[in-house]
Design an enzyme around this catalytic site. Structure first.
Site, mmCIF file in Angstrom:
data_model
loop_
_atom_site.group_PDB
_atom_site.id
_atom_site.type_symbol
_atom_site.label_atom_id
_atom_site.label_comp_id
_atom_site.label_asym_id
_atom_site.label_seq_id
_atom_site.Cartn_x
_atom_site.Cartn_y
_atom_site.Cartn_z
ATOM 1 N N SER A 6 0.852 -1.181 0.000
ATOM 2 C CA SER A 6 0.000 0.000 0.000
ATOM 3 C C SER A 6 0.886 1.229 0.000
ATOM 4 O O SER A 6 2.110 1.128 -0.010
ATOM 5 C CB SER A 6 -0.895 0.002 1.237
ATOM 6 O OG SER A 6 -0.117 0.375 2.362
ATOM 7 N N LYS A 7 0.219 2.381 0.056
ATOM 8 C CA LYS A 7 0.961 3.642 0.032
ATOM 9 C C LYS A 7 2.007 3.732 1.150
ATOM 10 O O LYS A 7 3.020 4.394 1.006
ATOM 11 C CB LYS A 7 -0.022 4.809 0.194
ATOM 12 C CG LYS A 7 -0.779 5.095 -1.081
ATOM 13 C CD LYS A 7 -1.325 6.513 -1.058
ATOM 14 C CE LYS A 7 -2.338 6.717 -2.168
ATOM 15 N NZ LYS A 7 -3.720 6.462 -1.715
ATOM 16 N N ARG A 8 1.717 3.058 2.254
ATOM 17 C CA ARG A 8 2.666 3.095 3.370
ATOM 18 C C ARG A 8 4.057 2.613 2.942
ATOM 19 O O ARG A 8 5.056 2.942 3.548
ATOM 20 C CB ARG A 8 2.175 2.196 4.512
ATOM 21 C CG ARG A 8 1.062 2.788 5.314
ATOM 22 C CD ARG A 8 0.698 1.885 6.482
ATOM 23 N NE ARG A 8 0.375 0.525 6.031
ATOM 24 C CZ ARG A 8 1.131 -0.531 6.274
ATOM 25 N NH1 ARG A 8 2.236 -0.422 6.957
ATOM 26 N NH2 ARG A 8 0.777 -1.720 5.823
ATOM 27 N N HIS A 9 4.088 1.775 1.923
ATOM 28 C CA HIS A 9 5.375 1.228 1.485
ATOM 29 C C HIS A 9 6.070 2.108 0.467
ATOM 30 O O HIS A 9 7.065 1.714 -0.122
ATOM 31 C CB HIS A 9 5.166 -0.172 0.894
ATOM 32 C CG HIS A 9 4.615 -1.158 1.876
ATOM 33 N ND1 HIS A 9 3.278 -1.504 1.904
ATOM 34 C CD2 HIS A 9 5.207 -1.830 2.887
ATOM 35 C CE1 HIS A 9 3.088 -2.380 2.880
ATOM 36 N NE2 HIS A 9 4.232 -2.586 3.485
ATOM 37 N N GLY A 10 5.530 3.293 0.249
ATOM 38 C CA GLY A 10 6.123 4.178 -0.765
ATOM 39 C C GLY A 10 5.246 4.171 -1.998
ATOM 40 O O GLY A 10 4.214 3.499 -2.024
#
Ligand code: GLU
Length: 485
Positions: free
Chosen positions: A256-260
């Site tokens: 997800s966005k949390r991973h970049g």
């Protein structure tokens, strides 16, 4: 068998509500590869019935990213085929007809529950720790009850009557999958506003578009259970299903966005090659039997098979993507490399206008094999361009020392004595300079590098000399000395 193969039809069905991310791009790629490998048809269908969230810009951006990745489709919104239209918003009447058909067969019924009532019940279930499921209130309405609701002008949706005990199917990736039908409540197939929700629209579309294989993410597995019930009720033969395992981030939670950044256009802007990104996406869940990992698009098509799609989840590894990209960059013909590099240099305000193609190509050559992405080029190459030249503090420190300044003064004299720096006289120039200042090796090269490039690291000194040429080398030596006086 052959006959079967030529009829293969698959689809990629994005909802145009945002950017194309790597997960969906991988789904598109696997559909594309399978279609091309089998000589089948690859269809693009836009699932845009959510009018609030679907936009024309998102649609265009998705199409653009797919084109960039080289995933061209045979039938789709702008490539009409015999099974269109290819936007769900243009197919609403088709869904209505099939919903009415199910009503007539008593496989569905009208539901008069309001949004608030349903929400209230949902909350109550959740509060009691029970998974929410429609309680079937309108399933058992007596004719007179229904009559009065209708008379009161209550809007009605159409709900599918779920009778199944268990639902089983053979997934091409997951193997045997079974679901408990008891957990599935009667679900809506036509809302009171005339729009069909995903599960119904998708079945009608896949059936009418004669899709033979549905290849999609495993997040749709529970939908597949519902969809199989609909196929049966509608009398359509179900397609084969292949559910792709999740893509996880480095911490093993769903990507997800949390991973970049994970949007395809991010990788495009960062200077990844489309072939490389497609190659890497293919490795997220598929592998070749012999362990080969770098593939051209054609080779991927030739080698791809659903049998070698893995059941376990794949981990998105940016370092590996960079490596794949580096490999693809390395194998590019020089002319192509330059063509791709130029926009990235220009974007960084490097002026390439007055430079010859030959010189630019030679400049590129100095770092090409070490680059992970095209966007790294400008920073590495700006030493060759006057507008990019500047001195790093480390280089300034070096040139502030007298013994190092002597090397640069010496260089000025050596350069003035030659016509031009070439690969023939380069060694001689340096040998003579070494003798003049009584230094060799690092203590000779470092001040030269610092003065000419303003940095302490970079391409081979010989290349720097030759590509800068005598006049510019002299100019830089002078400015470097002035700046560090
Ligand atoms: N519109 C759905 C999605 O984007 C398509 C799912 C499917 O392939 O059936 O997830």
């Amino acid at each position: 068998m052959k006959d079967m193969e030529t009829r293969i039809r698959v689809r990629f069905a994005p909802s145009p509500t945002g950017l194309l991310h790597v997960g969906n791009a991988r789904t598109a790629l696997f559909n594309f590869l399978f279609a091309r490998k089998m000589g089948g048809t690859f269809i693009l269908r836009l699932e845009d019935t959510d009018v609030e969230r679907s936009t024309a810009e998102a649609e265009e951006a998705i199409l653009e990213d797919l084109r960039w990745l080289g995933l061209d489709w045979d039938e789709g919104p702008n490539r009409p085929g015999s099974h269109g239209p290819y936007r769900q918003s243009e197919r609403l009447e088709i869904y209505q007809q099939y919903a009415w058909q199910l009503l007539e067969k008593n496989s569905a019924y009208r539901c008069y529950c309001t949004g608030e009532e349903l929400e209230e019940k949902r909350k109550r279930s959740l509060a009691r720790g029970i998974p929410p499921k429609y309680d079937g209130r309108c399933r058992y309405l007596k004719p007179e009850e229904e009559h009065s609701l209708k008379a009161a002008g209550r809007p009605a949706s159409v709900r599918f009557r779920v009778e199944a005990r268990s639902i089983e199917f053979e997934d091409l990736v997951k193997g045997r999958v079974s679901f408990d039908g008891q957990g599935i409540g009667d679900f809506i197939i036509l809302r009171s506003d005339g729009v069909s929700p995903y599960n119904f629209a998708v079945v009608v579309d896949d059936a009418l578009m004669e899709i033979t294989h549905v290849i999609r993410g495993e997040d749709h597995l529970t939908n597949t259970a519902r969809q199989l019930l609909l196929y049966k009720a509608l009398g359509f033969p179900p397609p084969k299903f292949a559910h792709l395992s999740m893509i996880l981030g480095s911490d093993r939670t769903p990507l997800s966005k949390r991973h970049g950044a994970t949007a395809v256009n991010h990788f495009r802007e960062e200077g990844y090659l489309p072939e490389a990104l497609a190659n890497y996406l293919a490795l997220l869940g598929w592998s070749s039997a012999d362990g080969q990992e770098i593939f051209s698009r054609e080779a991927l098509i030739k080698r791809f098979s659903l049998e070698r799609v893995s059941r376990s989840s794949a981990v998105f590894d940016l370092e590996k993507l960079k490596w794949v990209n580096r490999m693809h960059m390395k194998s590019l013909p020089r002319k192509k490399a330059l063509e791709l590099a130029l926009p990235f240099l220009q974007k960084s305000k490097i002026n390439v206008e007055r430079k010859s193609e030959r010189w630019l190509s030679a400049v590129l050559e100095t770092v090409w094999g070490e680059m992970d992405t095209l966007s790294q080029l400008a920073d590495r190459l700006k030493i060759f361009f006057d507008e990019g030249w500047g001195m790093e503090p480390e280089a300034e420190r070096i040139l502030a020392r007298e013994e190092n300044r002597r090397v640069v003064y010496g260089l000025q004299q050596e350069l003035r004595a030659v016509e031009e720096v070439t690969s023939e006289n380069y060694k001689q120039i340096l040998a003579s300079l070494g003798k003049r200042v009584g230094l060799s090796g690092r203590s000779l090269y470092m001040p030269l590098r610092a003065a000419l490039t303003g940095k302490t690291r970079g391409p081979e000194l010989e290349k720097i000399f030759i590509l800068l040429g005598k006049e510019r080398a002299l100019k830089r030596a002078e400015s470097a000395l002035q700046r560090t006086r």
